[in-house]
Design a protein around this motif. Structure first.
Motif, PDB file in Angstrom:
ATOM      1  N   ILE B 197       0.730  -1.243  -0.006  1.00 16.91           N
ATOM      2  CA  ILE B 197      -0.017   0.101  -0.012  1.00 16.91           C
ATOM      3  C   ILE B 197       0.632   1.193   0.139  1.00 16.91           C
ATOM      4  CG2 ILE B 197      -1.495   1.427   1.381  1.00 16.91           C
ATOM      5  CD1 ILE B 197      -3.016  -1.212   1.974  1.00 16.91           C
ATOM      6  N   SER B 198       2.007   1.107   0.803  1.00 18.22           N
ATOM      7  CA  SER B 198       2.683   2.430   0.867  1.00 18.22           C
ATOM      8  C   SER B 198       3.325   2.796  -0.608  1.00 18.22           C
ATOM      9  CB  SER B 198       3.971   2.007   1.660  1.00 18.22           C
ATOM     10  OG  SER B 198       4.639   0.872   1.510  1.00 18.22           O
ATOM     11  N   ASP B 199       3.376   1.717  -1.476  1.00 16.31           N
ATOM     12  CA  ASP B 199       4.076   1.997  -2.764  1.00 16.31           C
ATOM     13  C   ASP B 199       2.608   3.162  -3.800  1.00 16.31           C
ATOM     14  OD1 ASP B 199       6.210   0.729  -2.176  1.00 16.31           O
ATOM     15  OD2 ASP B 199       5.233  -1.038  -3.272  1.00 16.31           O
ATOM     16  N   ILE B 200       1.810   2.730  -3.212  1.00 18.99           N
ATOM     17  CA  ILE B 200       0.811   3.747  -4.054  1.00 18.99           C
ATOM     18  C   ILE B 200       0.805   5.236  -3.871  1.00 18.99           C
ATOM     19  CG2 ILE B 200      -1.706   4.116  -4.359  1.00 18.99           C
ATOM     20  CD1 ILE B 200      -2.193   1.148  -3.392  1.00 18.99           C
ATOM     21  N   LYS B 201       0.900   5.800  -5.159  1.00 25.56           N
ATOM     22  CA  LYS B 201       1.003   7.362  -4.932  1.00 25.56           C
ATOM     23  C   LYS B 201      -0.398   8.105  -4.907  1.00 25.56           C
ATOM     24  CE  LYS B 201       5.634   7.226  -5.336  1.00 25.56           C
ATOM     25  NZ  LYS B 201       5.663   6.099  -4.828  1.00 25.56           N
ATOM     26  N   LEU B 202      -0.658   8.666  -3.710  1.00 30.46           N
ATOM     27  CA  LEU B 202      -1.764   9.363  -3.484  1.00 30.46           C
ATOM     28  C   LEU B 202      -1.253  10.909  -3.209  1.00 30.46           C
ATOM     29  CD1 LEU B 202      -3.115   7.036  -0.833  1.00 30.46           C
ATOM     30  CD2 LEU B 202      -4.294   7.633  -2.955  1.00 30.46           C
ATOM     31  N   ASP B 203      -1.965  11.952  -3.932  1.00 27.09           N
ATOM     32  CA  ASP B 203      -1.742  12.990  -3.616  1.00 27.09           C
ATOM     33  C   ASP B 203      -1.965  13.579  -1.965  1.00 27.09           C
ATOM     34  OD1 ASP B 203      -4.273  14.782  -3.401  1.00 27.09           O
ATOM     35  OD2 ASP B 203      -4.526  13.579  -5.449  1.00 27.09           O
ATOM     36  N   GLY B 204      -1.555  14.726  -1.562  1.00 27.30           N
ATOM     37  CA  GLY B 204      -1.644  15.024  -0.182  1.00 27.30           C
ATOM     38  C   GLY B 204      -3.054  14.854   0.290  1.00 27.30           C
ATOM     39  N   GLN B 205      -3.861  15.589  -0.341  1.00 23.92           N
ATOM     40  CA  GLN B 205      -5.143  15.637   0.169  1.00 23.92           C
ATOM     41  C   GLN B 205      -5.918  14.084   0.315  1.00 23.92           C
ATOM     42  OE1 GLN B 205      -5.844  18.657   1.336  1.00 23.92           O
ATOM     43  NE2 GLN B 205      -7.799  18.102   2.319  1.00 23.92           N
ATOM     44  N   SER B 206      -5.794  13.416  -0.914  1.00 25.01           N
ATOM     45  CA  SER B 206      -6.406  12.261  -0.948  1.00 25.01           C
ATOM     46  C   SER B 206      -5.569  11.183  -0.069  1.00 25.01           C
ATOM     47  CB  SER B 206      -6.063  11.634  -2.371  1.00 25.01           C
ATOM     48  OG  SER B 206      -6.507  12.243  -3.228  1.00 25.01           O
ATOM     49  N   GLY B 207      -4.448  11.398   0.279  1.00 24.40           N
ATOM     50  CA  GLY B 207      -3.633  10.519   1.132  1.00 24.40           C
ATOM     51  C   GLY B 207      -4.174  10.791   2.574  1.00 24.40           C
ATOM     52  N   ILE B 208      -4.582  12.022   2.944  1.00 28.08           N
ATOM     53  CA  ILE B 208      -5.254  12.161   4.309  1.00 28.08           C
ATOM     54  C   ILE B 208      -6.485  11.398   4.455  1.00 28.08           C
ATOM     55  CG2 ILE B 208      -6.071  14.150   5.730  1.00 28.08           C
ATOM     56  CD1 ILE B 208      -3.623  15.946   4.590  1.00 28.08           C
ATOM     57  N   TRP B 209      -7.258  11.817   3.582  1.00 29.44           N
ATOM     58  CA  TRP B 209      -8.505  11.303   3.650  1.00 29.44           C
ATOM     59  C   TRP B 209      -8.683   9.653   3.457  1.00 29.44           C
ATOM     60  CZ3 TRP B 209     -12.931  13.399   4.591  1.00 29.44           C
ATOM     61  CH2 TRP B 209     -13.213  14.770   4.317  1.00 29.44           C
ATOM     62  N   VAL B 210      -7.949   9.070   2.560  1.00 29.66           N
ATOM     63  CA  VAL B 210      -7.789   7.665   2.819  1.00 29.66           C
ATOM     64  C   VAL B 210      -7.188   7.101   4.240  1.00 29.66           C
ATOM     65  CG1 VAL B 210      -6.245   5.692   1.743  1.00 29.66           C
ATOM     66  CG2 VAL B 210      -7.107   7.354   0.512  1.00 29.66           C
ATOM     67  N   TRP B 211      -6.207   7.683   4.437  1.00 27.55           N
ATOM     68  CA  TRP B 211      -5.785   6.994   5.820  1.00 27.55           C
ATOM     69  C   TRP B 211      -6.537   7.526   7.045  1.00 27.55           C
ATOM     70  CZ3 TRP B 211      -2.287   3.363   5.956  1.00 27.55           C
ATOM     71  CH2 TRP B 211      -1.571   2.930   5.037  1.00 27.55           C
ATOM     72  N   SER B 212      -7.245   8.576   6.886  1.00 31.25           N
ATOM     73  CA  SER B 212      -8.158   8.879   7.825  1.00 31.25           C
ATOM     74  C   SER B 212      -9.327   7.634   8.081  1.00 31.25           C
ATOM     75  CB  SER B 212      -8.567  10.261   7.769  1.00 31.25           C
ATOM     76  OG  SER B 212      -7.705  11.151   7.874  1.00 31.25           O
ATOM     77  N   CYS B 213      -9.870   7.464   6.787  1.00 35.20           N
ATOM     78  CA  CYS B 213     -10.947   6.842   6.743  1.00 35.20           C
ATOM     79  C   CYS B 213     -10.514   5.175   7.345  1.00 35.20           C
ATOM     80  CB  CYS B 213     -11.419   6.677   5.067  1.00 35.20           C
ATOM     81  SG  CYS B 213     -12.340   7.861   4.879  1.00 35.20           S
ATOM     82  N   ILE B 214      -9.351   4.773   6.632  1.00 35.11           N
ATOM     83  CA  ILE B 214      -8.677   3.451   7.311  1.00 35.11           C
ATOM     84  C   ILE B 214      -8.657   3.555   8.638  1.00 35.11           C
ATOM     85  CG2 ILE B 214      -6.722   2.040   7.235  1.00 35.11           C
ATOM     86  CD1 ILE B 214      -6.028   2.793   4.315  1.00 35.11           C
ATOM     87  N   PHE B 215      -8.085   4.704   9.334  1.00 35.03           N
ATOM     88  CA  PHE B 215      -7.962   4.575  10.586  1.00 35.03           C
ATOM     89  C   PHE B 215      -9.232   4.806  11.461  1.00 35.03           C
ATOM     90  CE2 PHE B 215      -7.920   7.434  14.434  1.00 35.03           C
ATOM     91  CZ  PHE B 215      -6.691   7.015  15.073  1.00 35.03           C
ATOM     92  N   MET B 216     -10.226   5.379  10.908  1.00 33.02           N
ATOM     93  CA  MET B 216     -11.560   5.375  11.427  1.00 33.02           C
ATOM     94  C   MET B 216     -12.195   3.903  11.361  1.00 33.02           C
ATOM     95  SD  MET B 216     -12.359   8.448  12.725  1.00 33.02           S
ATOM     96  CE  MET B 216     -14.085   8.942  12.458  1.00 33.02           C
ATOM     97  N   GLY B 217     -12.006   3.391  10.035  1.00 31.92           N
ATOM     98  CA  GLY B 217     -12.766   2.180   9.970  1.00 31.92           C
ATOM     99  C   GLY B 217     -12.338   1.274  10.909  1.00 31.92           C
ATOM    100  N   PHE B 218     -11.060   1.199  11.488  1.00 26.46           N
ATOM    101  CA  PHE B 218     -10.586   0.033  12.419  1.00 26.46           C
ATOM    102  C   PHE B 218     -10.989   0.496  13.767  1.00 26.46           C
ATOM    103  CE2 PHE B 218      -6.839  -0.636   9.098  1.00 26.46           C
ATOM    104  CZ  PHE B 218      -7.862  -1.688   8.539  1.00 26.46           C
TER     105      PHE B 218
END
Lengths: 469, 472
Positions: B197-218
């Protein structure tokens, strides 16, 4: 010989209607006898289709391709299963089934023409015929107190639909009724006039498909209607009507796809919102399911909205699962029986799981699928839609989709709570073998299709290539 | 061969649940002995398979082993991959054993438990799938499909709105995770392995959204304030030890999610918030410790104890290092056995006590086997140095202290409080002066349950000496 084969191919079902009528006049048979004859004619019609699929007597009006044939076969199979299930209701109610079988064969005949036609005039005529036949089917529910209310509304809607179809056909003018001409004709029209011209056809089709805000044509009916009629409206015409919808969008409205896309997405949003709210506010299980189905139709509509090849393939696969799921759910509804009466309100189904665990669990499985739980088919549609939403960066729509999906889960909880978690308060009748058989077959088929979804989409891909190209 | 073994371990409980569903109740009495027997044999066979797989595994390596890939379902270029590392396999062994204890604890509750047992096996199948999932899609699918069986189990135990809350809370979490998964698949349409997953390039804003959602999901799976509501309300209504054990195992899926996703490569904006989150964890631990201390009910104390430890593991996982993985695995394994064993005895005591309602105080004085088992398990639970729990928790706490001394001190304090309220509870159960004469007729735990407790103690003791002692 070839012409004769062509006639047999088209009109075989009408011979069935004739046979049923003759038998009605000469002998008063049991419900089982009439339904057996109707089923026999459906099987024979399918066989004739297999043998004479390439015999076409009016190529300028009707043209079957691989996809339309597949859709018709599926619709005929649905009709067959529906008749088999309906027999239980007729046996329990003691009512004659001849007229019912005649209507079934006539409706199937109409669907056969509808999926094959390439002429707007014939399409409109068949849609009108289907609306009228469906009204007659609705009359089987006239013992219900709400019948006069809903049948009156349905008749008014039918009349409005006929007017709209007439206006649409008039604006197209007869020389442009073939799909190819209609496509060319639309391109010559100025923008507001295009929508007035196609509006009639589109509105009628959306009404018949039960798309919100015209969903009342189905959601209002399934509650008060008798079980076979409710079952018919839920799953029998679905594939044929959606195929017509796809055909019109691909072959006639193709130049308007960008404008129509937003329109369909809006309708899809309305569907999912009304579906989720309606499912929570109803106490009748058939209505709850109708709203859950509406939610899924909304998802399908949003997925198909751009009408590109991939989205059509996705939706056709989704529709196949949708129809199977609706059939499965209604098969379970045939098991909701107490002292010969079919139950549909939640407060009569307390503790159903305690006596019929297999049926209840199967219903739970189907409802999970309808509520888009991974990895069942509902989820695959949701997955595709979310992909589109993320690509478009339409996060507000995503919030709406997730919010309504959560609301739908709340409805699932209400149903589960009644059926699974409460104490039994009704003495349910013994489950019939054929109901169990249909359920088991349905489950196996769905699981097999799920495991081979890749192959399924490839098959649909091949089937659609002729039509969509 | 070993790959097929892994698939068998995942799907055997599914077949077991089908057999359970088809099993007949004995003589129409409603006693689900056949269902329980099918489940026990399924679990024993599964455990044997896990041990065989362990024996073929390179336990020195932390890499994923026995990788199998299938073309799947979706009409895309997706495939699903299964594989396990030592952490995952030891967790699979742990949940199998915990479920075995759960089913054995039903021995005195066998009536009409057939479907509870069947759903618990489905839950196990989904859980094993989750631990074995290597790609994002299958991880998400198993993360979701463990909810419906547990929902049914909880619902059958509680006829009120609580199962609905459980369903909605958990699905809210899965929707957030789904959002992140879709975002990741939009960036990388091909198969995504969790490790990559760490290899996937996400732009700054998307990265924050994705990781926030993963965090909240768990987070929705782990009862950190303010996400704790579902689990606390569920625990108040459960009457069945098997359901209790399954429901309290669910947060491990959140911990496992953090472990698999978190250390990878989270954006700076999110990782900088980790200390804030750790403060929430520590505060919740402290709250739970006081709650456990103030409440008299055995189940409430057990609930508080379980979640204090889950939050400790979470603090360990969030520590900026990967070296704790093995310790967390060994400790979680021991912890699973301890809390399942405690639940078995606690529910037995509660059930026996219901025969003559009143306080549980002094009940252990007349139930020698239960007293012995409960005392031993509590001694392990509070950190007595005879099990893997003690040694590995010591290392985890050390790391938490090293990372942030304030949070570490709070964690130590809560562990002490947890030990205190468990001892207080044990004392009250063994208080001779409180014993009521009417309780003489109570039944002790049966030999099978007692034997299981002794087996648990033996496993814990052997794990203390050598964590993977069963690998030959």
């Amino acid at each position: 010989m070839e012409i004769l084969a062509g006639y047999v191919n088209v009109f075989f079902l009408l011979a069935g209607v004739l046979v049923l009528s003759v038998r009605r006049i000469w002998s008063d048979e049991s419900a089982k006898g009439y339904i057996a004859v109707a089923k026999l004619f459906i099987v024979a019609d399918l066989l004739s289709l297999i043998f004479f699929y390439d015999k076409n007597i009016w190529p300028e009006y009707m043209s079957n391709d691989a996809f339309s044939l597949a859709v018709y076969i599926l619709t005929a199979l649905m009709m067959y299963v529906w008749l088999s299930l309906s027999l239980k209701w007729f046996t329990a109610s003691g009512l004659p089934s001849c007229w019912f079988c005649v209507l079934a064969l006539l409706l199937l005949f109409c669907f056969k023409i509808l999926v094959a036609t390439v002429n707007l005039g014939i399409m409109a005529a068949i849609l009108t015929a289907i609306l009228l036949l469906q009204y007659m089917l609705l009359r089987f529910s006239q013992e219900n107190e709400e019948f006069h209310n809903i049948s009156g509304k349905y008749l008014i809607n039918t009349a409005l639909c006929i007017v709209l179809l007439g206006v649409s056909l008039y604006l197209f003018a007869p020389k442009n009724w073939s799909l190819a001409n209609a496509f060319a004709f639309i391109q010559t029209l100025p923008m507001p006039q295009i929508f007035i011209t196609i509006g009639g056809l589109l509105v009628v089709l959306l009404f018949m498909m039960g798309i919100a805000p015209l969903h009342f044509g189905i959601t209002d009916i399934v509650g008060p209607a008798v079980l076979p009629v409710a079952a018919y409206f839920t799953f029998v015409p679905v594939m044929a009507l959606w195929t017509t919808f796809i055909k019109l969008n691909v072959k006639v409205f193709a130049s308007l796809s960008t404008r129509l896309e937003s329109f369909y997405v809006c309708l899809g949003i309305i569907c999912i919102i009304i579906g989720a709210i309606g499912a929570n506010s109803s106490r009748n299980l058939r209505r709850i399911f109708a709203f859950m189905a509406l939610f899924n139709l909304g998802i399908l509509l949003m997925v198909i909205a751009p009408f590109n090849y991939q989205s059509v393939v996705y939706v056709v696969c989704g529709l196949l699962f949708y129809v199977l799921t609706c059939l499965g759910v209604y098969t379970v509804f045939y098991g909701f029986k107490s002292q010969g009466e079919y139950l549909s309100t939640l407060n009569t189904l307390y503790g159903f799981f305690k006596v019929r665990p297999f049926m209840a669990l199967t219903l739970f499985f189907f409802l999970l699928s309808v509520t888009n739980v991974a990895p069942l088919w509902g989820f695959l549609n949701l997955w595709e839609l979310l992909h589109r939403i993320v690509a478009d960066k339409n996060y507000l729509l995503m919030i709406v989709v997730f919010g309504t999906a959560l609301l739908l889960l709340s409805a699932l909880f209400q149903v589960s709570r009644t059926i699974f978690f409460t104490k039994k308060s009704t003495n349910f009748d013994r489950g019939e073998f054929s109901v169990y058989l249909f359920l088991a077959l349905n489950l196996l088929l769905q699981m097999w299709l799920m495991l081979n979804a890749g192959a399924l989409s490839e098959t649909v891909n091949n089937l659609l290539s002729e039509m969509v190209s | 061969m070993a790959e097929n073994l892994l698939l068998m371990i995942i799907f055997l409980p599914l077949f077991g649940s089908l057999f359970v569903a088809l099993s007949r109740d004995n003589n129409g009495t409603g006693i689900s002995v056949n269902a329980a027997a099918v489940a026990v044999w399924t679990l024993l066979f599964n455990i044997a398979l896990i041990l065989v797989l362990f024996s073929q595994m390179n336990t020195e390596s932390d890499n994923i082993q026995y990788v199998t890939t299938f073309k799947w379902l979706l009409p895309q270029t997706l495939s699903i991959s299964f594989g396990v590392d030592v952490f995952a396999l030891i967790m699979i062994l742990g949940i199998n054993l915990a479920l075995l204890i759960g089913i054995l604890s039903l021995r005195s509750h066998f009536k009409n438990q057939k479907f509870q047992i069947g759903f618990s096996l489905l839950f196990l199948c989904a859980y094993t799938g989750l631990f074995s999932a290597l790609d994002l899609m299958s991880f998400y699918v198993f993360f979701v499909i463990m909810i419906p069986p547990l929902f049914m189990q909880i619902g059958m135990d509680a006829d009120n709105r609580i199962p609905g809350r459980f369903l909605l809370y958990n699905f809210l979490g899965t929707f957030l995770l789904l959002f992140a998964v879709v975002m990741l698949y939009c960036s990388e349409p091909n198969n995504i392995l969790i490790a990559n997953i760490s290899d996937i390039k996400l732009d700054g804003q998307s990265g924050i959204w994705v990781w926030s959602c993963i965090f909240m999901g768990f987070m929705f799976r782990i009862p950190v304030w303010p996400f704790h509501y579902w689990i606390s309300s569920v625990n108040t209504v459960i009457r069945n030890p098997l359901t209790f054990i399954c429901a309290n195992m669910l947060p491990i899926s959140g911990l496992f999610g953090f472990l698999r996703f978190w250390p990878a490569a989270i954006p700076e904006q999110i990782s900088s918030l980790t200390p804030v989150f750790a403060i929430f964890c520590a505060a919740t631990m402290l709250y739970l410790a006081f709650r456990g201390y103030s409440l008299n009910n055995a189940r409430d104390k057990l609930f508080s104890y379980i979640f204090i430890y889950y939050l400790l593991y979470l603090l360990g996982i969030l520590a900026p290092t990967d070296i704790l993985q093995r310790n967390i695995a060994y400790s979680l394994f021991a912890f699973l056995l301890v809390f399942s064993g405690l639940s078995m005895v606690a529910f037995h005591l509660e059930k026996e006590n219901n025969k003559s309602p009143g306080s549980l105080n002094g009940i252990l004085c007349i139930l020698p086997k239960a007293s012995f088992a409960y005392s031993l398990l509590i001694s392990v639970a509070i950190g007595f140095p005879v099990s893997a729990l003690f040694w590995n928790n010591f290392i985890i706490v050390s790391q938490v202290l090293y990372t942030n001394v304030y949070i570490g001190v709070t964690a130590v304090l809560t562990l002490l409080l947890a030990a205190a309220f468990l001892l207080q509870h044990l004392y009250s159960l063994k208080d001779n002066e409180c014993m009521l004469p009417t309780k003489d007729t109570l039944r002790d735990v049966d030999n099978v349950q007692f034997g299981m407790c002794l087996a648990v103690m033996s496993i814990l003791f052997l794990s203390f000496i050598k964590p993977l002692w069963f690998v030959y």
